[in-house]
Design a protein around this motif. Structure first.
Motif, PDB file in Angstrom:
ATOM      1  N   THR A   6      -6.803 -11.050  -1.001  1.00 19.43           N
ATOM      2  CA  THR A   6      -6.683 -10.938  -2.428  1.00 19.43           C
ATOM      3  C   THR A   6      -7.288  -9.823  -3.068  1.00 19.43           C
ATOM      4  O   THR A   6      -6.769  -9.349  -4.235  1.00 19.43           O
ATOM      5  CB  THR A   6      -7.387 -12.326  -3.006  1.00 19.43           C
ATOM      6  OG1 THR A   6      -7.170 -13.467  -2.172  1.00 19.43           O
ATOM      7  CG2 THR A   6      -7.259 -12.728  -4.273  1.00 19.43           C
ATOM      8  N   LEU A   7      -8.501  -9.280  -2.658  1.00 15.11           N
ATOM      9  CA  LEU A   7      -8.934  -8.179  -3.261  1.00 15.11           C
ATOM     10  C   LEU A   7      -8.252  -6.952  -2.989  1.00 15.11           C
ATOM     11  O   LEU A   7      -7.819  -6.334  -4.322  1.00 15.11           O
ATOM     12  CB  LEU A   7     -10.398  -7.994  -2.612  1.00 15.11           C
ATOM     13  CG  LEU A   7     -11.218  -6.800  -3.249  1.00 15.11           C
ATOM     14  CD1 LEU A   7     -11.430  -7.084  -4.741  1.00 15.11           C
ATOM     15  CD2 LEU A   7     -12.536  -6.445  -2.470  1.00 15.11           C
ATOM     16  N   LEU A   8      -7.588  -6.778  -2.072  1.00 14.05           N
ATOM     17  CA  LEU A   8      -6.688  -5.625  -1.738  1.00 14.05           C
ATOM     18  C   LEU A   8      -5.563  -5.808  -2.602  1.00 14.05           C
ATOM     19  O   LEU A   8      -5.068  -4.789  -3.359  1.00 14.05           O
ATOM     20  CB  LEU A   8      -6.201  -5.694  -0.310  1.00 14.05           C
ATOM     21  CG  LEU A   8      -7.136  -5.017   0.719  1.00 14.05           C
ATOM     22  CD1 LEU A   8      -6.573  -5.279   2.099  1.00 14.05           C
ATOM     23  CD2 LEU A   8      -7.521  -3.743   0.484  1.00 14.05           C
ATOM     24  N   VAL A   9      -4.715  -6.909  -2.605  1.00 10.60           N
ATOM     25  CA  VAL A   9      -3.547  -7.334  -3.627  1.00 10.60           C
ATOM     26  C   VAL A   9      -4.010  -7.040  -5.136  1.00 10.60           C
ATOM     27  O   VAL A   9      -3.184  -6.470  -5.784  1.00 10.60           O
ATOM     28  CB  VAL A   9      -3.074  -8.527  -3.340  1.00 10.60           C
ATOM     29  CG1 VAL A   9      -1.874  -8.954  -4.572  1.00 10.60           C
ATOM     30  CG2 VAL A   9      -2.417  -8.455  -2.115  1.00 10.60           C
ATOM     31  N   LEU A  10      -5.284  -7.290  -5.361  1.00 12.40           N
ATOM     32  CA  LEU A  10      -5.604  -7.202  -6.877  1.00 12.40           C
ATOM     33  C   LEU A  10      -5.584  -5.723  -7.366  1.00 12.40           C
ATOM     34  O   LEU A  10      -5.306  -5.180  -8.185  1.00 12.40           O
ATOM     35  CB  LEU A  10      -7.029  -7.916  -7.047  1.00 12.40           C
ATOM     36  CG  LEU A  10      -7.394  -7.960  -8.519  1.00 12.40           C
ATOM     37  CD1 LEU A  10      -6.398  -8.759  -9.478  1.00 12.40           C
ATOM     38  CD2 LEU A  10      -8.652  -8.544  -8.437  1.00 12.40           C
ATOM     39  N   LEU A  11      -6.441  -4.911  -6.230  1.00 17.99           N
ATOM     40  CA  LEU A  11      -6.566  -3.482  -6.555  1.00 17.99           C
ATOM     41  C   LEU A  11      -4.974  -2.843  -6.620  1.00 17.99           C
ATOM     42  O   LEU A  11      -4.643  -1.916  -7.172  1.00 17.99           O
ATOM     43  CB  LEU A  11      -7.446  -2.704  -5.327  1.00 17.99           C
ATOM     44  CG  LEU A  11      -8.780  -3.259  -5.177  1.00 17.99           C
ATOM     45  CD1 LEU A  11      -9.414  -2.674  -4.382  1.00 17.99           C
ATOM     46  CD2 LEU A  11      -9.434  -2.890  -6.710  1.00 17.99           C
ATOM     47  N   ILE A  12      -3.943  -3.299  -5.553  1.00 18.19           N
ATOM     48  CA  ILE A  12      -2.869  -2.642  -5.547  1.00 18.19           C
ATOM     49  C   ILE A  12      -1.918  -3.013  -6.711  1.00 18.19           C
ATOM     50  O   ILE A  12      -1.470  -2.109  -7.300  1.00 18.19           O
ATOM     51  CB  ILE A  12      -2.027  -3.448  -4.353  1.00 18.19           C
ATOM     52  CG1 ILE A  12      -2.440  -2.553  -2.941  1.00 18.19           C
ATOM     53  CG2 ILE A  12      -0.613  -2.876  -4.305  1.00 18.19           C
ATOM     54  CD1 ILE A  12      -2.047  -3.246  -1.558  1.00 18.19           C
TER      55      ILE A  12
ATOM     56  N   PHE B 237       0.740  -1.090  -0.154  1.00 23.16           N
ATOM     57  CA  PHE B 237       0.048   0.196   0.077  1.00 23.16           C
ATOM     58  C   PHE B 237       0.855   1.205   0.137  1.00 23.16           C
ATOM     59  O   PHE B 237       0.686   2.172  -0.703  1.00 23.16           O
ATOM     60  CB  PHE B 237      -0.848  -0.026   1.188  1.00 23.16           C
ATOM     61  CG  PHE B 237      -1.863   1.116   1.287  1.00 23.16           C
ATOM     62  CD1 PHE B 237      -3.058   1.308   0.422  1.00 23.16           C
ATOM     63  CD2 PHE B 237      -1.441   2.069   2.230  1.00 23.16           C
ATOM     64  CE1 PHE B 237      -3.653   2.197   0.411  1.00 23.16           C
ATOM     65  CE2 PHE B 237      -2.562   3.281   2.451  1.00 23.16           C
ATOM     66  CZ  PHE B 237      -3.749   3.300   1.255  1.00 23.16           C
ATOM     67  N   MET B 238       1.930   1.315   0.739  1.00 19.73           N
ATOM     68  CA  MET B 238       2.749   2.181   0.820  1.00 19.73           C
ATOM     69  C   MET B 238       3.604   2.721  -0.581  1.00 19.73           C
ATOM     70  O   MET B 238       3.590   3.534  -0.860  1.00 19.73           O
ATOM     71  CB  MET B 238       3.968   2.265   1.815  1.00 19.73           C
ATOM     72  CG  MET B 238       3.357   2.015   3.198  1.00 19.73           C
ATOM     73  SD  MET B 238       2.456   3.633   3.788  1.00 19.73           S
ATOM     74  CE  MET B 238       3.649   4.839   3.596  1.00 19.73           C
ATOM     75  N   MET B 239       3.723   1.442  -1.238  1.00 24.46           N
ATOM     76  CA  MET B 239       4.191   1.520  -2.681  1.00 24.46           C
ATOM     77  C   MET B 239       3.380   1.995  -3.453  1.00 24.46           C
ATOM     78  O   MET B 239       3.812   3.100  -4.561  1.00 24.46           O
ATOM     79  CB  MET B 239       4.614   0.040  -2.987  1.00 24.46           C
ATOM     80  CG  MET B 239       5.272   0.137  -4.305  1.00 24.46           C
ATOM     81  SD  MET B 239       5.475  -1.773  -5.250  1.00 24.46           S
ATOM     82  CE  MET B 239       6.552  -2.412  -4.001  1.00 24.46           C
ATOM     83  N   VAL B 240       2.237   1.601  -3.455  1.00 24.25           N
ATOM     84  CA  VAL B 240       1.189   2.423  -4.297  1.00 24.25           C
ATOM     85  C   VAL B 240       1.075   3.809  -4.142  1.00 24.25           C
ATOM     86  O   VAL B 240       0.877   4.820  -5.012  1.00 24.25           O
ATOM     87  CB  VAL B 240      -0.498   1.767  -3.792  1.00 24.25           C
ATOM     88  CG1 VAL B 240      -1.389   2.648  -4.612  1.00 24.25           C
ATOM     89  CG2 VAL B 240      -0.288   0.566  -4.600  1.00 24.25           C
ATOM     90  N   ILE B 241       1.163   4.375  -2.711  1.00 24.97           N
ATOM     91  CA  ILE B 241       1.131   5.928  -2.352  1.00 24.97           C
ATOM     92  C   ILE B 241       2.250   6.551  -3.061  1.00 24.97           C
ATOM     93  O   ILE B 241       2.036   7.604  -3.496  1.00 24.97           O
ATOM     94  CB  ILE B 241       1.215   6.027  -0.973  1.00 24.97           C
ATOM     95  CG1 ILE B 241      -0.315   5.380  -0.424  1.00 24.97           C
ATOM     96  CG2 ILE B 241       1.189   7.539  -0.710  1.00 24.97           C
ATOM     97  CD1 ILE B 241      -0.343   5.607   1.284  1.00 24.97           C
ATOM     98  N   PHE B 242       3.459   5.894  -2.812  1.00 21.35           N
ATOM     99  CA  PHE B 242       4.706   6.464  -3.304  1.00 21.35           C
ATOM    100  C   PHE B 242       4.574   6.516  -5.035  1.00 21.35           C
ATOM    101  O   PHE B 242       4.895   7.562  -5.393  1.00 21.35           O
ATOM    102  CB  PHE B 242       5.770   5.698  -2.896  1.00 21.35           C
ATOM    103  CG  PHE B 242       7.393   5.879  -3.595  1.00 21.35           C
ATOM    104  CD1 PHE B 242       8.049   7.127  -3.138  1.00 21.35           C
ATOM    105  CD2 PHE B 242       7.649   5.045  -4.634  1.00 21.35           C
ATOM    106  CE1 PHE B 242       9.073   7.251  -3.871  1.00 21.35           C
ATOM    107  CE2 PHE B 242       8.860   5.367  -5.143  1.00 21.35           C
ATOM    108  CZ  PHE B 242       9.734   6.665  -4.811  1.00 21.35           C
TER     109      PHE B 242
END
Length: 583
Positions: free
Chosen positions: A478-484, A224-229
């Motif tokens: 799984t859903l979170l990882v798919l969105l990420i 999630f932090m990677m996504v924000i970055f």
């Protein structure tokens, strides 16, 4: 006609399966028969190498049943579930003391079979009221010379009112194996009242300490932090850089023609007449993108269905749901592939529709067909029955193809005529030379590193649930990882495409697809590491099964990521060229 009847039966079973997780009521009257089903037996370290229970020379009880074999759904057949009645007389709430149910004479052949099974740590699986039960065949003595087999099955069954909520198997009476010796098999049934609710009876099979470990949570937080970055980086770099580009191009527009010719023009604006040129091999390209969108839609829908209905608690239901959802969402494949192919000026749209519809089913079926030959040679239960093959063929021909055709027609008519922001030049512009790391092949290879980094921890948990003895139930992860994965893939491919266009290389379609799909290459390489360092698998069948289906999984993931990369980049490219003043 038979094919259509088979298809109708399968589709009916599938929709019944989606509406109600099981055809049985899971309620019993006192004294009502309880069926104990014997499923498979196989080596502990090779989870997928399983055989029908009675392939070992076990004997069965004397009680007869109207149904000797049992397939509950399509997922059962595809996963090699082959239930055979045990012949044990068990009635609801009626305890049974130690009772002999059969006897075998161990000749040399049977002795060798049992010894081989014990040496390879064979375990067996049974089902009662859809609850799995596991037991081990036997064990080797400490000196490594004597072999012992468990001959007594004690079933501790917990009930709440008129439902079974808990089952435990205790193996007892260890008998030394010797040739030309008679062995009696006995069983015992103990009924106990339990406070476990029926809806919670499956929780004992889950492993929260493994799936909800702090490492799992940390990996989600890290991704999630990677996504924000990445989102911040892409926004900052591209918006600031694009603002400067727009300012520079606006200044150049104010210059007269001679000053512009003498100026040092460079950047992505210079290729406005070629950037919307059709990709090479448009038929294949459109089919790949359509298949990727199809996989993405299916993955998202199945994850949501499983989360809402807790389908993992019912045997074979997740696989059955995936098959029928994939078939039902076929119009997404046709719509995407058909519209892209039409915008690229393709004329052989029927050929594109057929290739797009059959691309993934052919890949999966071809792999399964090859592995099926090996499974049949080993007489493994993983061999898919001929009737199931016919049913799958009917789904492909009479459900997937027609729905794909409908989607293709809609896509061509609704989205197939969208005009690009810039006119395409008749003659392609020469591509200037550039640094080696700006070549499309290099970008394609490196583009998948960050998307893989955002999912590789989750890959470990998914691999462990499929290739080891864990039941995957954390579909919220799984859903979170798919969105990420979606956000990271789109951001990375946009950055890669911007640098490519700035180098005045307009071959962005295939580059964006391949840069995103290269994630699958890293996943497949990780599967080699997992096989050699995290498992103890061995043998031709298990190795072929593992690497064959891991290749299918990786290709499917690559198609999905590639489609995400292309579609996200396509929106970006159209946006930046829309706001540029073109003469």
């Amino acid at each position: 006609m038979n094919c259509l009847l088979t298809l109708g039966f399968v589709v009916l079973c599938g929709f019944v399966q989606l509406i109600s997780a099981d055809e049985d009521t899971h309620t019993y009257n006192d004294g009502e028969d309880i069926l104990l089903w014997m499923n498979t037996v196989g080596p502990y370290h090779n989870r997928q190498e399983t055989y029908e229970y009675f392939r070992l020379p076990f004997c069965k009880g004397s009680k007869e049943s109207k149904i000797d074999r049992h397939h509950e759904n399509l997922g059962d057949a595809l996963q090699g579930v082959e239930l055979k009645y045990s012949g044990l007389d068990i009635k609801f709430k009626e305890p049974i003391l130690m009772t002999k149910y059969c006897e075998i004479e161990v000749d040399q052949k049977k002795y060798d079979q049992f010894v081989y099974a014990i040496k390879n740590h064979y375990w067996y699986q049974m089902y009662m009221d859809d609850l799995p039960i596991w037991g081990i065949v036997g064990e080797i003595d400490e000196n490594g010379e004597d072999y012992h087999m468990w001959t007594h099955k004690k079933l501790d069954i917990g009930y709440r009112e008129n439902q079974i909520v808990d089952i435990n198997l205790i193996s007892d009476k260890k008998i030394k194996l010797e040739p030309n010796k008679n062995i009696q098999f006995t069983y015992e049934v103990v009924w106990k009242s339990s406070e476990v609710l029926f809806r919670d009876r499956y929780e004992k099979y889950l492993d929260p300490s493994f799936f909800q470990h702090r490492i799992h949570w940390f990996s989600i937080f890290n991704s999630f932090m990677m996504v924000i970055f990445l989102v911040g980086l892409v926004s900052m770099i591209l918006m600031r850089t694009l603002r400067k580009d727009y300012a520079r191009y606006s200044k150049e527009d104010d210059l007269d023609e001679m000053e512009r010719d003498l100026g040092d023009e460079y950047g992505w604006k210079q290729i406005h007449g070629d950037v919307f040129r059709a990709a090479s091999h448009p038929l294949l390209f459109a089919s790949l993108i359509g298949s990727g969108v199809h996989i993405l839609a299916t993955s998202l829908a199945v994850v949501l269905f499983v989360m809402v209905g807790e389908l993992y608690t019912e045997r074979g239901t997740v696989v059955s749901t995936a098959v029928f959802v994939f078939a039902a969402l076929s119009p997404a494949n046709g719509y995407t592939g058909g519209s892209i192919y039409s915008r690229m000026g393709g004329r052989a749209w029927i050929k594109q529709m057929v290739i797009g519809a059959l691309l993934l089913p052919a890949l999966v079926s071809g792999t399964a067909f090859f592995i099926n030959f090996i499974a049949m040679y080993y007489h493994a239960s993983r061999a898919i029955p001929f009737g199931t093959m016919v049913a799958m063929l009917c789904i492909i021909l009479f459900v997937i193809l027609p729905l794909n055709l409908i989607g293709t027609i809609l896509g061509r008519n609704i989205s197939g005529n969208a005009a690009p922001p810039c006119r395409v030049n008749a003659v392609p512009r020469p591509i200037p030379s550039k640094r080696w790391f700006m070549e499309p092949s290099v970008i394609a290879c490196l583009g998948g590193i960050l998307p893989f980094g955002s999912i590789f921890i989750e890959m470990y948990f998914i691999f462990t649930s499929f290739w080891a003895y864990k039941i995957y139930y954390v579909y919220g992860f799984t859903l979170l990882v798919l969105l990420i994965l979606t956000i990271v893939t789109v951001c990375v491919t946009i950055v890669c495409t911007y640098f490519l266009l700035n180098a005045e290389d307009y071959r962005w379609q295939w580059t964006s697809f391949l840069a995103a799909s290269s994630t699958s290459g890293y996943v497949y390489m990780y599967s080699f590491y997992y096989f050699f360092f995290k498992t103890k698998m061995y043998g031709l069948f298990q190795t072929t099964y593992y690497f064959g289906y891991m290749a299918v999984f990786s290709i499917g993931l690559g198609l999905m990521c590639g489609a995400l990369g292309y579609l996200g980049t396509s929106v970006f490219v159209r946006k930046i060229y829309t706001y540029v003043k073109i003469d």
